[in-house]
Design a protein around this motif. Structure first.
Motif, PDB file in Angstrom:
ATOM      1  N   UNK A  36       0.840  -1.210   0.000  1.00  0.00           N
ATOM      2  CA  UNK A  36       0.000   0.000   0.000  1.00  0.00           C
ATOM      3  C   UNK A  36       0.872   1.257   0.000  1.00  0.00           C
ATOM      4  N   UNK A  37       1.900   1.258   0.832  1.00  0.00           N
ATOM      5  CA  UNK A  37       2.791   2.418   0.915  1.00  0.00           C
ATOM      6  C   UNK A  37       3.574   2.608  -0.380  1.00  0.00           C
ATOM      7  N   UNK A  38       4.021   1.515  -0.972  1.00  0.00           N
ATOM      8  CA  UNK A  38       4.727   1.628  -2.259  1.00  0.00           C
ATOM      9  C   UNK A  38       3.794   2.164  -3.330  1.00  0.00           C
ATOM     10  N   UNK A  39       2.562   1.684  -3.359  1.00  0.00           N
ATOM     11  CA  UNK A  39       1.604   2.167  -4.352  1.00  0.00           C
ATOM     12  C   UNK A  39       1.384   3.666  -4.185  1.00  0.00           C
ATOM     13  N   UNK A  40       1.198   4.120  -2.952  1.00  0.00           N
ATOM     14  CA  UNK A  40       1.004   5.552  -2.696  1.00  0.00           C
ATOM     15  C   UNK A  40       2.228   6.357  -3.129  1.00  0.00           C
ATOM     16  N   UNK A  41       3.421   5.847  -2.853  1.00  0.00           N
ATOM     17  CA  UNK A  41       4.649   6.540  -3.249  1.00  0.00           C
ATOM     18  C   UNK A  41       4.773   6.623  -4.767  1.00  0.00           C
ATOM     19  N   UNK A  42       4.454   5.533  -5.439  1.00  0.00           N
ATOM     20  CA  UNK A  42       4.516   5.512  -6.904  1.00  0.00           C
ATOM     21  C   UNK A  42       3.516   6.510  -7.490  1.00  0.00           C
ATOM     22  N   UNK A  43       2.308   6.538  -6.965  1.00  0.00           N
ATOM     23  CA  UNK A  43       1.297   7.462  -7.485  1.00  0.00           C
ATOM     24  C   UNK A  43       1.684   8.913  -7.234  1.00  0.00           C
ATOM     25  N   UNK A  44       2.337   9.193  -6.124  1.00  0.00           N
ATOM     26  CA  UNK A  44       2.835  10.552  -5.858  1.00  0.00           C
ATOM     27  C   UNK A  44       3.914  10.924  -6.875  1.00  0.00           C
ATOM     28  N   UNK A  45       4.763   9.987  -7.214  1.00  0.00           N
ATOM     29  CA  UNK A  45       5.799  10.242  -8.224  1.00  0.00           C
ATOM     30  C   UNK A  45       5.165  10.481  -9.586  1.00  0.00           C
ATOM     31  N   UNK A  46       4.117   9.729  -9.891  1.00  0.00           N
ATOM     32  CA  UNK A  46       3.398   9.930 -11.156  1.00  0.00           C
ATOM     33  C   UNK A  46       2.775  11.318 -11.182  1.00  0.00           C
ATOM     34  N   UNK A  47       2.146  11.734 -10.092  1.00  0.00           N
ATOM     35  CA  UNK A  47       1.588  13.092 -10.012  1.00  0.00           C
ATOM     36  C   UNK A  47       2.652  14.132 -10.344  1.00  0.00           C
ATOM     37  N   UNK A  48       3.830  13.995  -9.734  1.00  0.00           N
ATOM     38  CA  UNK A  48       4.906  14.967  -9.942  1.00  0.00           C
ATOM     39  C   UNK A  48       5.400  14.954 -11.388  1.00  0.00           C
ATOM     40  N   UNK A  50       3.730  13.964 -14.087  1.00  0.00           N
ATOM     41  CA  UNK A  50       2.693  14.507 -14.961  1.00  0.00           C
ATOM     42  C   UNK A  50       2.649  16.031 -14.868  1.00  0.00           C
ATOM     43  N   UNK A  51       2.759  16.574 -13.669  1.00  0.00           N
ATOM     44  CA  UNK A  51       2.738  18.031 -13.490  1.00  0.00           C
ATOM     45  C   UNK A  51       3.889  18.678 -14.252  1.00  0.00           C
ATOM     46  N   UNK A  52       5.050  18.066 -14.198  1.00  0.00           N
ATOM     47  CA  UNK A  52       6.213  18.603 -14.906  1.00  0.00           C
ATOM     48  C   UNK A  52       5.969  18.648 -16.412  1.00  0.00           C
ATOM     49  N   UNK A  53       5.134  17.755 -16.900  1.00  0.00           N
ATOM     50  CA  UNK A  53       4.877  17.657 -18.340  1.00  0.00           C
ATOM     51  C   UNK A  53       3.588  18.362 -18.761  1.00  0.00           C
ATOM     52  N   UNK A  54       2.910  19.028 -17.823  1.00  0.00           N
ATOM     53  CA  UNK A  54       1.688  19.745 -18.160  1.00  0.00           C
ATOM     54  C   UNK A  54       0.447  18.874 -18.195  1.00  0.00           C
ATOM     55  N   UNK A  55       0.439  17.802 -17.437  1.00  0.00           N
ATOM     56  CA  UNK A  55      -0.713  16.896 -17.384  1.00  0.00           C
ATOM     57  C   UNK A  55      -1.046  16.624 -15.920  1.00  0.00           C
ATOM     58  N   UNK A  56      -2.075  15.819 -15.686  1.00  0.00           N
ATOM     59  CA  UNK A  56      -2.443  15.409 -14.329  1.00  0.00           C
ATOM     60  C   UNK A  56      -3.197  14.090 -14.402  1.00  0.00           C
ATOM     61  N   UNK A  57      -3.547  13.554 -13.241  1.00  0.00           N
ATOM     62  CA  UNK A  57      -4.174  12.225 -13.222  1.00  0.00           C
ATOM     63  C   UNK A  57      -5.523  12.190 -13.939  1.00  0.00           C
ATOM     64  N   UNK A  58      -6.178  13.333 -14.085  1.00  0.00           N
ATOM     65  CA  UNK A  58      -7.451  13.372 -14.815  1.00  0.00           C
ATOM     66  C   UNK A  58      -7.259  13.184 -16.312  1.00  0.00           C
ATOM     67  N   UNK A  59      -6.027  13.384 -16.781  1.00  0.00           N
ATOM     68  CA  UNK A  59      -5.766  13.257 -18.221  1.00  0.00           C
ATOM     69  C   UNK A  59      -5.068  11.951 -18.579  1.00  0.00           C
ATOM     70  N   UNK A  60      -4.975  11.024 -17.613  1.00  0.00           N
ATOM     71  CA  UNK A  60      -4.362   9.729 -17.918  1.00  0.00           C
ATOM     72  C   UNK A  60      -5.292   8.953 -18.846  1.00  0.00           C
ATOM     73  N   UNK A 110       2.181   5.137 -17.078  1.00  0.00           N
ATOM     74  CA  UNK A 110       0.984   5.758 -17.629  1.00  0.00           C
ATOM     75  C   UNK A 110       1.289   6.517 -18.914  1.00  0.00           C
ATOM     76  N   UNK A 111       0.224   6.699 -19.692  1.00  0.00           N
ATOM     77  CA  UNK A 111       0.210   7.579 -20.857  1.00  0.00           C
ATOM     78  C   UNK A 111      -0.919   8.567 -20.603  1.00  0.00           C
ATOM     79  N   UNK A 112      -0.616   9.857 -20.773  1.00  0.00           N
ATOM     80  CA  UNK A 112      -1.615  10.897 -20.511  1.00  0.00           C
ATOM     81  C   UNK A 112      -1.666  11.884 -21.667  1.00  0.00           C
ATOM     82  N   UNK A 113      -2.743  12.632 -21.706  1.00  0.00           N
ATOM     83  CA  UNK A 113      -2.916  13.699 -22.693  1.00  0.00           C
ATOM     84  C   UNK A 113      -2.604  15.031 -22.031  1.00  0.00           C
TER      85      UNK A 113
END
Length: 116
Positions: A36-48, A50-60, A110-113
């Motif tokens: 559970x903790x690893x999953x949360x850490x991975x998702x936080x890294x994905x958030x970061x 995506x933000x750097x690339x101009x996307x977010x989890x809503x655009x996955x 992930x792949x996002x728009x």
């Protein structure tokens, strides 16, 4: 135009082409974390990332999840379900796999728009 983020000798952490962002697989770096903790850490890294690339989890658009042990499917999903934008869920696949390091319990790509 192709933009690369977090370029290293072996791979880029993210690649943006046109209105698509492709993230490399993300893992947690702390061997003390449970699934559970690893999953949360991975998702936080994905958030970061995506933000750097101009996307977010809503655009996955698509997510690929690898689990070292499929018996952790429900535990991973508990964290995923609390994180994902339920109004805009992506297509997703989850498979069991031997991951690169023995302490990695989950890897997510992930792949996002993006508009930019």
């Amino acid at each position: 135009m192709i933009e690369r983020f977090g370029v290293g000798p072996r791979l880029s952490k993210a690649v943006k082409f046109d209105h698509l962002v492709f993230l490399a697989g993300e893992v947690a770096n702390d061997p003390q974390l449970d699934l559970r903790q690893q999953t949360a850490a991975v998702l936080a890294r994905i958030d970061a990332q995506l933000a750097q690339c101009g996307a977010n989890k809503s655009s996955i658009l698509y997510a690929q999840v690898w689990l070292a042990d499929m018996s952790g499917f429900d535990a991973m999903n508990e964290v995923w379900d609390s994180w994902i934008d339920t109004a805009n869920p992506p297509a997703r696949a989850t498979v069991g796999a031997q991951l690169a390091k023995p302490f990695n319990l989950v890897e997510i790509q992930v792949v996002a728009a993006t508009e930019r």
